[in-house]
Design a protein around this motif. Sequence first.
Motif, PDB file in Angstrom:
ATOM      1  N   GLY A   1      42.496  50.385  57.849  1.00  0.00           N
ATOM      2  CA  GLY A   1      41.890  50.196  56.531  1.00  0.00           C
ATOM      3  C   GLY A   1      40.689  51.091  56.321  1.00  0.00           C
ATOM      4  O   GLY A   1      40.505  51.675  55.243  1.00  0.00           O
ATOM      5  N   LYS A   2      39.869  51.242  57.356  1.00  0.00           N
ATOM      6  CA  LYS A   2      38.691  52.106  57.255  1.00  0.00           C
ATOM      7  C   LYS A   2      39.094  53.561  57.034  1.00  0.00           C
ATOM      8  O   LYS A   2      38.450  54.285  56.285  1.00  0.00           O
ATOM      9  CB  LYS A   2      37.819  51.960  58.499  1.00  0.00           C
ATOM     10  N   VAL A   3      40.170  53.966  57.670  1.00  0.00           N
ATOM     11  CA  VAL A   3      40.678  55.334  57.476  1.00  0.00           C
ATOM     12  C   VAL A   3      41.133  55.527  56.033  1.00  0.00           C
ATOM     13  O   VAL A   3      40.816  56.537  55.402  1.00  0.00           O
ATOM     14  CB  VAL A   3      41.828  55.639  58.462  1.00  0.00           C
ATOM     15  N   LEU A   4      41.869  54.552  55.512  1.00  0.00           N
ATOM     16  CA  LEU A   4      42.353  54.660  54.132  1.00  0.00           C
ATOM     17  C   LEU A   4      41.200  54.616  53.134  1.00  0.00           C
ATOM     18  O   LEU A   4      41.203  55.359  52.148  1.00  0.00           O
ATOM     19  CB  LEU A   4      43.362  53.542  53.838  1.00  0.00           C
ATOM     20  N   LEU A   5      40.203  53.787  53.385  1.00  0.00           N
ATOM     21  CA  LEU A   5      39.035  53.735  52.502  1.00  0.00           C
ATOM     22  C   LEU A   5      38.260  55.048  52.535  1.00  0.00           C
ATOM     23  O   LEU A   5      37.767  55.512  51.505  1.00  0.00           O
ATOM     24  CB  LEU A   5      38.124  52.570  52.890  1.00  0.00           C
ATOM     25  N   ALA A   6      38.171  55.659  53.703  1.00  0.00           N
ATOM     26  CA  ALA A   6      37.439  56.922  53.845  1.00  0.00           C
ATOM     27  C   ALA A   6      38.076  58.052  53.045  1.00  0.00           C
ATOM     28  O   ALA A   6      37.396  59.006  52.671  1.00  0.00           O
ATOM     29  CB  ALA A   6      37.344  57.317  55.317  1.00  0.00           C
ATOM     30  N   ALA A   7      39.367  57.938  52.767  1.00  0.00           N
ATOM     31  CA  ALA A   7      40.078  58.986  52.023  1.00  0.00           C
ATOM     32  C   ALA A   7      39.954  58.814  50.507  1.00  0.00           C
ATOM     33  O   ALA A   7      40.381  59.692  49.757  1.00  0.00           O
ATOM     34  CB  ALA A   7      41.551  58.997  52.421  1.00  0.00           C
ATOM     35  N   LEU A   8      39.364  57.707  50.062  1.00  0.00           N
ATOM     36  CA  LEU A   8      39.222  57.470  48.625  1.00  0.00           C
ATOM     37  C   LEU A   8      38.122  58.342  48.026  1.00  0.00           C
ATOM     38  O   LEU A   8      37.124  58.624  48.696  1.00  0.00           O
ATOM     39  CB  LEU A   8      38.868  55.999  48.357  1.00  0.00           C
ATOM     40  N   PRO A   9      38.267  58.728  46.764  1.00  0.00           N
ATOM     41  CA  PRO A   9      37.154  59.391  46.074  1.00  0.00           C
ATOM     42  C   PRO A   9      35.956  58.440  46.033  1.00  0.00           C
ATOM     43  O   PRO A   9      36.116  57.208  45.999  1.00  0.00           O
ATOM     44  CB  PRO A   9      37.707  59.643  44.666  1.00  0.00           C
ATOM     45  N   ALA A  10      34.755  58.993  46.035  1.00  0.00           N
ATOM     46  CA  ALA A  10      33.520  58.202  46.120  1.00  0.00           C
ATOM     47  C   ALA A  10      33.451  57.108  45.052  1.00  0.00           C
ATOM     48  O   ALA A  10      33.058  55.978  45.349  1.00  0.00           O
ATOM     49  CB  ALA A  10      32.307  59.118  46.037  1.00  0.00           C
ATOM     50  N   ASP A  11      33.820  57.422  43.824  1.00  0.00           N
ATOM     51  CA  ASP A  11      33.752  56.429  42.750  1.00  0.00           C
ATOM     52  C   ASP A  11      34.711  55.269  43.005  1.00  0.00           C
ATOM     53  O   ASP A  11      34.363  54.102  42.783  1.00  0.00           O
ATOM     54  CB  ASP A  11      34.065  57.062  41.393  1.00  0.00           C
ATOM     55  N   ASP A  12      35.914  55.576  43.484  1.00  0.00           N
ATOM     56  CA  ASP A  12      36.896  54.525  43.781  1.00  0.00           C
ATOM     57  C   ASP A  12      36.421  53.655  44.945  1.00  0.00           C
ATOM     58  O   ASP A  12      36.571  52.429  44.915  1.00  0.00           O
ATOM     59  CB  ASP A  12      38.260  55.121  44.111  1.00  0.00           C
ATOM     60  N   LEU A  13      35.841  54.286  45.957  1.00  0.00           N
ATOM     61  CA  LEU A  13      35.330  53.542  47.111  1.00  0.00           C
ATOM     62  C   LEU A  13      34.191  52.616  46.690  1.00  0.00           C
ATOM     63  O   LEU A  13      34.161  51.453  47.068  1.00  0.00           O
ATOM     64  CB  LEU A  13      34.865  54.496  48.205  1.00  0.00           C
TER      65      LEU A  13
END
Length: 70
Positions: free
Chosen positions: A53-65
Amino acid sequence: MEQLVERTGESCSVAQLDGSDIVYGARGGAVSKLATLSVQIGTPFPALQASLGKVLLAALPADDLEQMLA
């Protein structure tokens, strides 16, 4: 996935984000470890509490995260 498990000696999983959770879609190879996680396909886990999950979150654009973590 099985070949990757054989070569690395580590388990291998595929998951996708579903809101603030990850949902497992595939898992390859059970590897003997001191602590293991029993995962069935379709099992949701909080993204922040799982390494995948942390890997997938890290790949999100900053605004989405930022929106996800709010």
